[in-house]
Design a protein around this motif. Sequence first.
Motif, PDB file in Angstrom:
ATOM      1  N   GLY A 298       0.955  -1.285   0.212  1.00 48.93           N
ATOM      2  CA  GLY A 298      -0.322  -0.171   0.429  1.00 48.93           C
ATOM      3  C   GLY A 298       0.968   1.320   0.017  1.00 48.93           C
ATOM      4  N   CYS A 299       1.718   1.077  -0.915  1.00 49.43           N
ATOM      5  CA  CYS A 299       2.746   2.551  -1.277  1.00 49.43           C
ATOM      6  C   CYS A 299       3.068   2.593   0.350  1.00 49.43           C
ATOM      7  CB  CYS A 299       1.927   3.667  -1.617  1.00 49.43           C
ATOM      8  SG  CYS A 299       1.104   3.772  -3.273  1.00 49.43           S
ATOM      9  N   SER A 300       4.393   1.544   0.931  1.00 49.30           N
ATOM     10  CA  SER A 300       5.088   2.023   1.743  1.00 49.30           C
ATOM     11  C   SER A 300       5.958   3.218   2.162  1.00 49.30           C
ATOM     12  CB  SER A 300       5.462   0.491   2.410  1.00 49.30           C
ATOM     13  OG  SER A 300       4.319  -0.431   2.518  1.00 49.30           O
ATOM     14  N   THR A 301       5.991   3.591   3.120  1.00 46.32           N
ATOM     15  CA  THR A 301       7.260   4.628   3.195  1.00 46.32           C
ATOM     16  C   THR A 301       8.619   4.265   3.751  1.00 46.32           C
ATOM     17  OG1 THR A 301       6.346   5.279   5.431  1.00 46.32           O
ATOM     18  CG2 THR A 301       5.569   6.263   2.712  1.00 46.32           C
ATOM     19  N   ASP A 302       8.553   3.127   4.401  1.00 45.87           N
ATOM     20  CA  ASP A 302       9.973   2.051   4.664  1.00 45.87           C
ATOM     21  C   ASP A 302      10.800   1.560   3.859  1.00 45.87           C
ATOM     22  OD1 ASP A 302       8.309  -0.023   4.120  1.00 45.87           O
ATOM     23  OD2 ASP A 302       8.070  -0.950   6.364  1.00 45.87           O
TER      24      ASP A 302
END
Length: 111
Positions: free
Chosen positions: A42-46
């Motif tokens: 889901g469009c992770s930022t990690d």
Amino acid sequence: MKNLISFSIITVTHNAKSELLRTIHSIQEQSYKFFNHIIKDGCSTDQTNKINFTKYKNINFYSKEDKGVYDAMNQAFELAQNEYIIFLNAGDIFFSQNTLEELAENIKKKS
């Protein structure tokens, strides 16, 4: 191959890179190799999208915004191509290295 049982394993994830790696390794270690692993992020930022997915077999990685876990599961379900679908969330693992093999054998017995 006649009566071949194949699985689509779906993993949805969002900002769970380390947990996702645990799940990937569990799936890759399966003795039964007739599966594809769909990872819907889901469009992770990690930095989940920075994992080198090409070093693993039978993985399809997709990153797209969703409206939550059930929307993500539905998006991934649309990508599944096999008759049998297993949802295994980021961080989840199979009981043993023979889980898919035993499952396929049981399906064949009941067919």
